[in-house]
Motif scaffolding. Structure first.
Motif, mmCIF file in Angstrom:
data_model
loop_
_atom_site.group_PDB
_atom_site.id
_atom_site.type_symbol
_atom_site.label_atom_id
_atom_site.label_comp_id
_atom_site.label_asym_id
_atom_site.label_seq_id
_atom_site.Cartn_x
_atom_site.Cartn_y
_atom_site.Cartn_z
ATOM 1 N N LEU A 24 0.836 -1.204 0.000
ATOM 2 C CA LEU A 24 0.000 0.000 0.000
ATOM 3 C C LEU A 24 0.871 1.254 0.000
ATOM 4 C CD1 LEU A 24 -2.873 1.121 0.126
ATOM 5 C CD2 LEU A 24 -2.704 1.075 2.629
ATOM 6 N N GLU A 25 1.962 1.205 0.759
ATOM 7 C CA GLU A 25 2.883 2.344 0.798
ATOM 8 C C GLU A 25 3.563 2.562 -0.556
ATOM 9 O OE1 GLU A 25 4.696 5.594 2.637
ATOM 10 O OE2 GLU A 25 3.153 4.257 3.435
ATOM 11 N N LEU A 29 4.165 4.059 -6.786
ATOM 12 C CA LEU A 29 5.137 3.675 -7.807
ATOM 13 C C LEU A 29 4.476 3.341 -9.135
ATOM 14 C CD1 LEU A 29 7.676 1.390 -5.872
ATOM 15 C CD2 LEU A 29 8.063 3.687 -6.770
ATOM 16 N N THR A 30 3.271 2.789 -9.080
ATOM 17 C CA THR A 30 2.578 2.424 -10.315
ATOM 18 C C THR A 30 2.372 3.647 -11.194
ATOM 19 O OG1 THR A 30 1.433 0.628 -9.172
ATOM 20 C CG2 THR A 30 0.510 1.368 -11.274
ATOM 21 N N THR A 31 1.926 4.725 -10.557
ATOM 22 C CA THR A 31 1.708 5.965 -11.312
ATOM 23 C C THR A 31 3.032 6.562 -11.792
ATOM 24 O OG1 THR A 31 -0.278 6.435 -10.019
ATOM 25 C CG2 THR A 31 0.716 8.281 -11.197
ATOM 26 N N LEU A 32 4.029 6.539 -10.901
ATOM 27 C CA LEU A 32 5.330 7.105 -11.264
ATOM 28 C C LEU A 32 5.984 6.317 -12.391
ATOM 29 C CD1 LEU A 32 6.749 7.909 -7.705
ATOM 30 C CD2 LEU A 32 6.094 9.570 -9.456
ATOM 31 N N ALA A 36 6.957 7.625 -16.058
ATOM 32 C CA ALA A 36 8.335 7.536 -16.550
ATOM 33 C C ALA A 36 8.371 6.898 -17.933
ATOM 34 C CB ALA A 36 9.196 6.733 -15.578
ATOM 35 N N THR A 37 7.539 5.894 -18.155
ATOM 36 C CA THR A 37 7.476 5.242 -19.468
ATOM 37 C C THR A 37 7.040 6.232 -20.541
ATOM 38 O OG1 THR A 37 6.964 3.096 -18.463
ATOM 39 C CG2 THR A 37 6.405 3.376 -20.785
ATOM 40 N N VAL A 451 9.643 6.919 -2.436
ATOM 41 C CA VAL A 451 8.599 5.935 -2.120
ATOM 42 C C VAL A 451 9.215 4.632 -1.636
ATOM 43 C CG1 VAL A 451 6.762 4.519 -3.109
ATOM 44 C CG2 VAL A 451 6.911 6.939 -3.700
ATOM 45 N N ASN A 452 10.243 4.164 -2.332
ATOM 46 C CA ASN A 452 10.903 2.910 -1.935
ATOM 47 C C ASN A 452 11.553 3.029 -0.566
ATOM 48 O OD1 ASN A 452 10.380 1.103 -4.130
ATOM 49 N ND2 ASN A 452 11.804 2.301 -5.403
#
Length: 494
Positions: A24-25, A29-32, A36-37, A451-452
């Motif tokens: 959840l935290e 990253l999915t959006t980031l 980035a792609t 985030v990581n």
């Protein structure tokens, strides 16, 4: 140290709980990553735009320079006279007659018997011979070339090889080349001047007395037989070919050259003479319209490649319901609009002011097309590129390469070249856009790292918390088990 696993004491799926909370935290990253792609795709698209704009800039540069319009083609009516372009030439034609080709002097000795002593000193002087025509020619008087120094060649004692003499002559750099000729009668020494032209003649003498230095021995009889100085001494060496200049006429004007290439007679043109002519050859110089048309086609192709890429990158596909990678990007849309405005703008030409005036028209989608008109269409006064190329090239050149007037009225190729060069410069628009996208990727990477890092800290904190809770729960469970056991024992006593 004992082996422990979080959750054993409490019976809870602690690892599952921690994994879900960490996931959840990490959900940002999915959006980031998706962003980035997209940015990486934009970087790739701008890299391709930069490459195609460079090609367009180069193609426009060719048409914006005088050299792109000065190309000439040469033709000759006879294989006896060839012609090549060496500089800026003017369209013209001229007749060339060749009465004599340039050639070098050649001599050959008599047969040299085996084991003949050929030691001693000889001297070679370059110059010109006065000859009486004949086969072979008869030399009568020699005039030394004041710009050339006499070269002395010392042949070592005990030299009996004609090949060794030839090697010594060739190594001396005297302006001649020596070769041994062998046939059924024996060996002869052939000497040929290295250059053509009447001043490339030579004489070979055998100095004596005061003409020799202390370390220069007098020539042996065998070596003297190889000398050539018919003006002063008779030898067994004869002239087989006299050195002479090429002689020709250009439109009836006599010209002479030490070589068989006339380089400076006609500006921008070199003539190669290969045979004596019986009638004049006609050499024609005319504009190389095929190369000019090829350059214009390359310019059109380069523009179309850029326009197609920009169109695909900014359009919306109704069928696939997908948008181009650069749709809505103001810099890209602005670039496409600017190119289209310049390609359809006017120049300061006389009768040709737009590309459409020579049949280069814009099609649906913005690409250019070079029309080929029919005879009937031309009869109506329409002009295509072939017609313009066959006419006054200065008018067509002005359309592309004109530099008169302000920036808006210069030639089409000049405008495109200037615009593209500014755009591709280190401080230009494309570089600025690429730098902005690179910075966006860097910021995205930093956000992903944050985030990581937060997720890693959260995982460590949760693991520690749940480990402590698990240990406490294990203690309480043990106490509960003990109390339960004691109660059971008490109940048995009763």
């Amino acid at each position: 140290m004992g082996i422990s696993s979080v959750g054993i004491g409490s019976g809870l799926d602690v690892q599952g709980i921690i994994s879900k909370l960490v996931a959840l935290e990490k959900s940002p990253l999915t959006t980031l990553e998706a962003k980035a792609t997209i940015v990486q795709s934009k970087i790739s698209a701008y890299g391709e735009i930069k490459s195609l704009m460079t090609t367009l800039s180069d193609a426009a540069g060719v048409l914006s320079r005088d050299s792109g319009w000065n190309a000439m083609t040469l033709s000759s009516s006879s294989s006896a006279v060839g012609a090549t372009v060496t500089g800026i030439a003017s369209a013209s034609s001229f007749s060339v007659g060749v009465s004599q080709l340039a050639q070098s002097q050649s001599t050959v000795s008599g047969v040299v018997a085996a084991n003949t002593d050929m030691s001693g000193t000889i001297a070679i002087q370059l110059g010109s011979w006065t000859t009486t025509p004949g086969v072979p020619p008869t030399p009568t008087a020699f005039t030394a070339d004041p710009t050339k120094t006499e070269i002395k060649i010392v042949i070592p004692a005990n030299t009996t090889s004609l090949a060794a003499v030839a090697a010594k002559i060739n190594d001396a750099g005297a302006g001649v080349t020596a070769t041994v000729i062998s046939d059924a009668s024996g060996d002869r020494l052939m000497i040929r001047s290295s250059s053509t032209g009447e001043v490339s003649g030579f004489k070979i003498t055998a100095p004596t007395g005061a003409g020799l230095e202390a370390d220069e021995p007098e020539a042996s009889a065998g070596l003297k037989a190889l000398t050539f100085d018919p003006e002063n001494a008779a030898t067994g060496t004869t002239m087989t070919q006299a050195a002479q200049n090429a002689k020709a006429t250009i439109n009836g004007v006599s010209v002479s050259s030490a070589t068989n290439e006339l380089k400076s007679v006609i500006p921008g043109v070199a003539l190669q003479l290969t045979q004596v002519t019986t009638s004049d050859a006609l050499v024609t110089v005319k504009a190389d319209t095929a190369t000019i048309k090829k350059n214009i086609q390359a310019f059109v192709d380069a523009y179309n490649a850029v326009n197609t890429l920009l169109g695909d990158a900014t359009k919306y596909d109704d069928t696939a319901k997908t948008a181009g990678i650069l749709q809505g990007d103001s810099a890209t849309v602005g670039l496409q609009n600017m190119l289209r405005r310049m390609i359809t703008s006017t120049s300061m030409g006389d009768t040709l002011t737009r590309l459409s005036d020579v049949g280069i028209t814009m099609q649906q989608g913005g690409n250019l097309s070079i029309e080929t008109l029919t005879t009937a269409q031309k009869a109506l006064g329409r002009v295509d590129l072939d017609t313009a190329l066959a006419g006054d090239l200065t008018v067509l050149k002005q359309l592309f390469a004109g530099t008169d007037g302000d920036a808006t009225s210069k030639g089409i190729a000049v405008k495109i070249k200037t615009f593209a060069s500014d755009l591709l410069a280190l401080d230009g628009g494309i570089t600025a856009k690429q730098d902005a996208l690179d910075s966006e990727i860097e910021r995205n990477d930093e956000e992903q790292d944050k985030v990581n890092n937060r997720a890693t800290l959260l995982e460590a904190r949760l693991t520690k918390t749940y480990s402590a809770l698990d240990a406490k729960m294990a203690t309480l469970t043990a106490l509960s088990d003990y109390v339960t056991q004691q109660v059971a024992q008490w109940n048995k006593k009763d």
